[in-house]
Design a protein around this motif. Sequence first.
Motif, mmCIF file in Angstrom:
data_model
loop_
_atom_site.group_PDB
_atom_site.id
_atom_site.type_symbol
_atom_site.label_atom_id
_atom_site.label_comp_id
_atom_site.label_asym_id
_atom_site.label_seq_id
_atom_site.Cartn_x
_atom_site.Cartn_y
_atom_site.Cartn_z
ATOM 1 N N ALA A 94 -2.785 6.158 8.854
ATOM 2 C CA ALA A 94 -2.157 4.880 8.484
ATOM 3 C C ALA A 94 -2.414 3.812 9.538
ATOM 4 O O ALA A 94 -2.712 2.651 9.208
ATOM 5 N N ARG A 122 0.842 -1.190 0.000
ATOM 6 C CA ARG A 122 0.000 0.000 0.000
ATOM 7 C C ARG A 122 0.885 1.251 0.000
ATOM 8 O O ARG A 122 2.047 1.222 0.409
ATOM 9 N N ASP A 126 4.541 -0.874 4.449
ATOM 10 C CA ASP A 126 4.004 -0.130 3.316
ATOM 11 C C ASP A 126 4.750 1.187 3.117
ATOM 12 O O ASP A 126 5.656 1.531 3.880
ATOM 13 N N SER A 162 4.865 5.517 1.859
ATOM 14 C CA SER A 162 4.181 6.801 1.744
ATOM 15 C C SER A 162 4.883 7.615 0.662
ATOM 16 O O SER A 162 6.097 7.488 0.476
ATOM 17 N N ASP A 173 -5.355 6.942 -0.387
ATOM 18 C CA ASP A 173 -4.890 5.566 -0.231
ATOM 19 C C ASP A 173 -4.685 4.948 -1.606
ATOM 20 O O ASP A 173 -5.637 4.831 -2.388
ATOM 21 N N TYR A 179 -2.282 0.189 7.722
ATOM 22 C CA TYR A 179 -0.996 0.173 7.013
ATOM 23 C C TYR A 179 0.046 -0.574 7.838
ATOM 24 O O TYR A 179 0.004 -0.583 9.072
#
Length: 345
Positions: free
Chosen positions: A323, A27, A335, A337, A38, A328
């Motif tokens: 998150a 993600r 994951d 960002s 997202d 997340y």
Amino acid sequence: MNVDLFDFDLPGERIALRPAAPRDAARMLVVDADGMRDRVVSDLPDALRSGDLLVFNDTRVIPARLEGTRGQARIGATLHKREGPRRWRAFVRNAKRLREGDVIDFGAGVTAGVDAREEDGSLALDFLGDEPVELLLERAGQMPLPPYIAGKRATDARDRDDYQTMFAREAGAVAAPTAALHFTPDLLARLEAAGIAHATLTLHVGAGTFLPVKAEDTDDHRMHAEWGRIDAATADRLNAIRARGGRVIAVGTTSLRLIESATGEDDLVRPFEGDTRIFITPGYRFRGIDGLMTNFHLPRSTLFMLISALMGLEGMQAAYAHAIEHGYRFYSYGDASLLLPGAAR
């Protein structure tokens, strides 16, 4: 600034113990001036602009964790910075059982002598014999998984591949530049087709990246040193991208820290080779990068301070709360960002 400002609560189940499969299925939380979205890492070509450039760290993780003995004492060592052809600085478990001049036996014919102790508690280890240290580590070492993973499960054969990026070329890191773990050849090809280029630099990540900030104020924290290099051709390319209106997006805090170390007050990147101790906290003016792709970091860490400098502390507190609430996965195998101080599109 008070270090407590960078604290937050993270449930233990949010810490990833294995990476996503395939890698680009992780993600990705996109944070920019328009808010939060997202996404998944495979959406990256649509989240960036044609003309942007991604900068990867091509360091290669070495099997830098060693288990050995000195007499009857069991000794654990994690190498963190090379100081010479056969000399490494290391954080050592059970170091109180060691004195200068002692020899640690790591098995498989690998031994090292103990030398000077530093203020941070690390020791200098001089590997004995004539074989290259790289061969000794391949024989006796294990992949140096971060303590928040290694404390929950044993290192295994999968980690030899999982904890190495597709860009890994220059051996010397004892921690992976984990944001780049999300990339695959297919994703890179799709980025290139979308007009998004990439470049590489080298920063050998040290185990100091996992050290907590023990000071109460950021002004009192002593940053660890890491060796890095940006060649002239890469520096020229980064400057040319920005001159054309493109954005330089660092993939990982290691790439960002090295670019910023090499960038002058005139916002031009210059060739760089040597150690950097750059410590970025809110109030810092970013000179060489326009965005950052990074994983989710530890509370009270220098890396959470860095992203708070880029996006604002309140913005990062809100992003991390989102998150955590939305499941997340955090830290090295977690994951991603994508942090863009300006609007993404």
